[in-house]
Design a protein around this motif. Structure first.
Motif, short mmCIF file in Angstrom:
data_model
loop_
_atom_site.label_atom_id
_atom_site.label_comp_id
_atom_site.label_asym_id
_atom_site.label_seq_id
_atom_site.Cartn_x
_atom_site.Cartn_y
_atom_site.Cartn_z
N GLY A 2 39.72 45.70 55.13
CA GLY A 2 39.52 46.31 53.82
C GLY A 2 39.27 45.31 52.72
N ARG A 3 39.27 45.84 51.48
CA ARG A 3 38.94 45.04 50.31
C ARG A 3 39.73 45.56 49.13
NH1 ARG A 3 36.28 46.94 46.31
NH2 ARG A 3 34.92 45.77 44.98
N ILE A 4 40.24 44.64 48.28
CA ILE A 4 40.90 45.03 47.04
C ILE A 4 40.46 44.09 45.93
CG2 ILE A 4 42.93 46.05 48.15
CD1 ILE A 4 44.47 43.54 47.35
N VAL A 5 40.61 44.54 44.70
CA VAL A 5 40.36 43.71 43.53
C VAL A 5 41.69 43.57 42.80
CG1 VAL A 5 39.16 43.59 41.31
CG2 VAL A 5 37.96 44.44 43.33
N CYS A 6 42.04 42.34 42.42
CA CYS A 6 43.30 42.09 41.73
C CYS A 6 43.18 40.84 40.89
CB CYS A 6 44.45 41.98 42.74
SG CYS A 6 44.21 40.71 43.99
N ARG A 7 44.23 40.50 40.17
CA ARG A 7 44.25 39.29 39.35
C ARG A 7 44.96 38.18 40.12
NH1 ARG A 7 41.85 40.02 34.84
NH2 ARG A 7 41.93 42.02 33.80
N ALA A 8 44.42 36.97 40.03
CA ALA A 8 45.00 35.82 40.72
C ALA A 8 46.05 35.16 39.84
CB ALA A 8 43.90 34.80 41.03
N SER B 109 55.35 45.49 44.53
CA SER B 109 54.74 45.88 43.26
C SER B 109 53.59 46.85 43.52
CB SER B 109 54.22 44.65 42.52
OG SER B 109 53.12 44.11 43.22
N LEU B 110 53.15 47.53 42.47
CA LEU B 110 52.01 48.43 42.63
C LEU B 110 50.79 47.68 43.09
CD1 LEU B 110 52.42 50.76 39.53
CD2 LEU B 110 52.93 51.26 41.91
N GLN B 111 50.57 46.50 42.51
CA GLN B 111 49.42 45.69 42.91
C GLN B 111 49.60 45.20 44.34
OE1 GLN B 111 48.96 41.90 40.94
NE2 GLN B 111 46.76 42.10 40.95
N GLY B 112 50.81 44.75 44.69
CA GLY B 112 51.08 44.22 46.02
C GLY B 112 51.02 45.26 47.11
N ALA B 113 51.32 46.52 46.77
CA ALA B 113 51.26 47.58 47.78
C ALA B 113 49.86 47.70 48.35
CB ALA B 113 51.71 48.90 47.18
N ALA B 114 48.88 47.26 47.60
CA ALA B 114 47.50 47.30 48.08
C ALA B 114 47.27 46.35 49.26
CB ALA B 114 46.55 46.97 46.94
N CYS C 65 47.07 37.81 57.86
CA CYS C 65 45.69 38.04 58.26
C CYS C 65 44.77 37.10 57.49
CB CYS C 65 45.26 39.49 58.03
SG CYS C 65 45.00 39.95 56.32
N ALA C 66 43.59 36.88 58.01
CA ALA C 66 42.60 36.06 57.34
C ALA C 66 41.91 36.87 56.25
CB ALA C 66 41.56 35.56 58.35
N VAL C 67 41.72 36.25 55.09
CA VAL C 67 41.02 36.91 53.98
C VAL C 67 40.03 35.95 53.33
CG1 VAL C 67 42.92 38.50 53.45
CG2 VAL C 67 42.79 36.31 52.26
N ARG C 68 39.12 36.53 52.60
CA ARG C 68 38.18 35.76 51.78
C ARG C 68 38.47 36.13 50.34
NH1 ARG C 68 33.37 36.14 49.16
NH2 ARG C 68 32.97 38.31 49.65
N ILE C 69 38.59 35.12 49.46
CA ILE C 69 38.84 35.35 48.04
C ILE C 69 37.61 34.93 47.26
CG2 ILE C 69 40.31 34.80 46.08
CD1 ILE C 69 42.43 33.92 48.14
N ALA C 70 37.08 35.85 46.45
CA ALA C 70 35.89 35.54 45.67
C ALA C 70 36.10 35.96 44.22
CB ALA C 70 34.69 36.27 46.23
N PRO C 71 35.74 35.11 43.27
CA PRO C 71 35.86 35.50 41.86
C PRO C 71 34.89 36.64 41.55
CG PRO C 71 34.81 33.35 42.06
CD PRO C 71 35.20 33.77 43.44
N ILE C 72 35.27 37.45 40.59
CA ILE C 72 34.39 38.57 40.17
C ILE C 72 33.77 38.23 38.84
CG2 ILE C 72 34.35 40.96 39.46
CD1 ILE C 72 36.41 41.53 41.53
N LEU D 143 44.49 45.50 53.28
CA LEU D 143 43.97 44.29 53.91
C LEU D 143 44.52 44.07 55.31
CD1 LEU D 143 44.34 41.91 50.85
CD2 LEU D 143 42.27 43.09 51.62
N THR D 144 45.68 44.64 55.60
CA THR D 144 46.33 44.43 56.90
C THR D 144 46.48 45.77 57.60
OG1 THR D 144 48.51 44.54 55.87
CG2 THR D 144 47.54 42.35 56.14
#
Length: 75
Positions: free
Chosen positions: A20-26, A43-48, A68-75, A52-53
């Motif tokens: 999956g994919r999520i958008v959040c603040r780093a 947290s609400l953000q962390g529940a997302a 799990c392996a993830v890719r982090i990309a700036p928006i 990803l898993t």
């Protein structure tokens, strides 16, 4: 989400895994090593993180420890 990447602290990022994919603040800090990401489940953000898993829980109802392996990309 806490991460150690080239992302700026507070920047919006897209985190993508094979599930999956999520958008959040780093939140960039020294507590998380280079190439690693930590995302809380309480947290609400962390529940997302389940997007990803997976949403598996242990027999006592606590979220399973997940990696799990993830890719982090700036928006």
């Amino acid at each position: 989400m806490r991460t150690h990447t080239a992302s700026e602290n507070g920047a919006q990022v897209e985190v993508t895994s094979r599930r999956g994919r999520i958008v959040c603040r780093a939140k960039v800090n020294a507590e998380v090593g280079r190439g690693e990401l930590f995302m809380p489940f309480v947290s609400l953000q962390g529940a997302a993180a389940n997007f990803l898993t997976n949403n598996v829980y242990d027999p006592n109802g606590m979220p399973e420890y997940k990696v799990c392996a993830v890719r982090i990309a700036p928006i």
